[in-house]
Scaffold this active site. Structure first.
Site, PDB file in Angstrom:
ATOM      1  N   ARG A  47      15.903 -19.316 -25.696  1.00  9.87           N
ATOM      2  CA  ARG A  47      15.717 -18.615 -26.975  1.00  9.87           C
ATOM      3  C   ARG A  47      14.317 -18.027 -26.972  1.00  9.87           C
ATOM      4  O   ARG A  47      13.352 -18.698 -27.286  1.00  9.87           O
ATOM      5  CB  ARG A  47      15.885 -19.595 -28.139  1.00  9.87           C
ATOM      6  N   SER A 118      26.004 -20.086 -35.441  1.00  9.25           N
ATOM      7  CA  SER A 118      25.275 -20.723 -36.548  1.00  9.25           C
ATOM      8  C   SER A 118      26.081 -20.503 -37.825  1.00  9.25           C
ATOM      9  O   SER A 118      26.561 -19.400 -38.068  1.00  9.25           O
ATOM     10  CB  SER A 118      23.914 -20.051 -36.749  1.00  9.25           C
ATOM     11  N   LYS A 147      11.494 -21.633 -36.683  1.00 11.48           N
ATOM     12  CA  LYS A 147      12.231 -20.429 -37.064  1.00 11.48           C
ATOM     13  C   LYS A 147      11.632 -19.932 -38.373  1.00 11.48           C
ATOM     14  O   LYS A 147      11.713 -20.612 -39.400  1.00 11.48           O
ATOM     15  CB  LYS A 147      13.719 -20.784 -37.237  1.00 11.48           C
TER      16      LYS A 147
HETATM   17  C1  LIG Z   1      19.571 -20.486 -34.802  1.00 13.11           C
HETATM   18  C2  LIG Z   1      20.254 -21.413 -34.075  1.00 13.11           C
HETATM   19  C3  LIG Z   1      21.080 -22.400 -34.715  1.00 13.11           C
HETATM   20  N1  LIG Z   1      21.754 -23.318 -33.987  1.00 13.11           N
HETATM   21  C4  LIG Z   1      21.655 -23.293 -32.641  1.00 13.11           C
HETATM   22  C5  LIG Z   1      22.438 -24.360 -31.890  1.00 13.11           C
HETATM   23  F1  LIG Z   1      21.771 -25.498 -31.950  1.00 13.11           F
HETATM   24  F2  LIG Z   1      22.594 -23.999 -30.616  1.00 13.11           F
HETATM   25  F3  LIG Z   1      23.649 -24.536 -32.462  1.00 13.11           F
HETATM   26  N2  LIG Z   1      20.910 -22.424 -31.960  1.00 13.11           N
HETATM   27  C6  LIG Z   1      20.194 -21.460 -32.605  1.00 13.11           C
HETATM   28  N3  LIG Z   1      19.492 -20.637 -31.955  1.00 13.11           N
END
Ligand SMILES: C=C1C=NC(C(F)(F)F)=NC1=N
Ligand SMILES: [Mg+2]
Length: 218
Positions: A47, A118, A147
């Site tokens: 990411r 998500s 985030k």
């Molecule tokens: C914004 C996000 C929310 N959940 C997940 C995951 F944990 F992979 F499900 N990854 C992400 N990048």
């Protein structure tokens, strides 16, 4: 009905490490990933986000290096958001949010790969299930520093609510989860925890990953 695919996905979710270059406190992301794998993470998501995020060729080169570490250790390599990159690398899967490319389109082009979505509401979850998602990411469970456009903090309540509603798809909780709070996320009904900074910025990455593995082993 015990679905084989669901069981396979559930086995990957316990300690889902998510990272990009900006999460590693200036350390080499390859070293961080190797230490996290030594500590027992079960799944990895690349990411690359934030103001200092790599782009273009540099991003692809880092992704290739991290994918190689995952392949050498038989850990599936998931790409966040970037569908072109996931295709270019032939990644093991992709994770998309509600504002990313629609899961149904990805499911067509990226057929037998792992597709994570998500979700913040039951409706979003039901749509993702219809679109062929393999797992749901629910959160932020706790306040997160990873985030900057996160939704409001949901608490483990969101996981209970989705399970009580009858959602049986594999679920991973994300957002501010620590080794101490991981157990509550599992007890609420999640199949694993997704972790960014608690592992990536730890002074002992391997040990921290190990503590998450202990906390999530049923
Ligand atoms: C914004 C996000 C929310 N959940 C997940 C995951 F944990 F992979 F499900 N990854 C992400 N990048
Ligand atoms: Mg996204």
């Amino acid at each position: 009905m015990v679905d084989k695919r669901t069981e396979q996905i559930k086995e990957l979710l316990p300690v889902y490490f998510i990272m990009g270059s900006s999460n590693c406190n200036g350390r080499n992301p390859v070293d961080v990933l190797e230490e996290a794998i030594a500590g027992g993470i079960t799944l990895f998501q690349f990411r690359e986000k934030g103001e200092s995020a790599l782009t273009g060729k540099e991003k692809v080169r880092l992704a290739e290096r991290l994918q190689k570490v995952c392949q050498e250790n038989h850990i599936p390599f998931i790409v966040n958001d970037d569908f072109e990159l996931a295709i270019e690398l032939d990644a093991d899967g992709i994770h998309v949010g509600q504002d990313d490319l629609a899961a149904v389109i990805i499911r067509e082009k990226f057929s037998n790969k792992i597709l994570g979505v998500s979700a913040h509401t039951i409706e979003e979850a039901e749509q993702a299930i219809k679109d062929g998602a393999d797992y749901l990411g629910l959160g932020p469970i706790y306040p997160t520093r990873s985030k900057d456009d996160a939704e409001e903090v949901a608490g483990t309540e969101i996981i209970k609510r989705f399970r009580d509603h009858g959602i049986t798809l594999p679920i991973v909780g994300i957002g501010g989860i620590s080794p101490e709070s991981a157990e509550q996320v599992i007890q609420a009904g999640a199949d694993g925890v997704a972790v960014i900074s608690s592992i990536a910025s730890s002074s002992d990455v391997e040990e921290t990953a190990k503590s998450f593995l202990r906390a999530t082993s049923k």
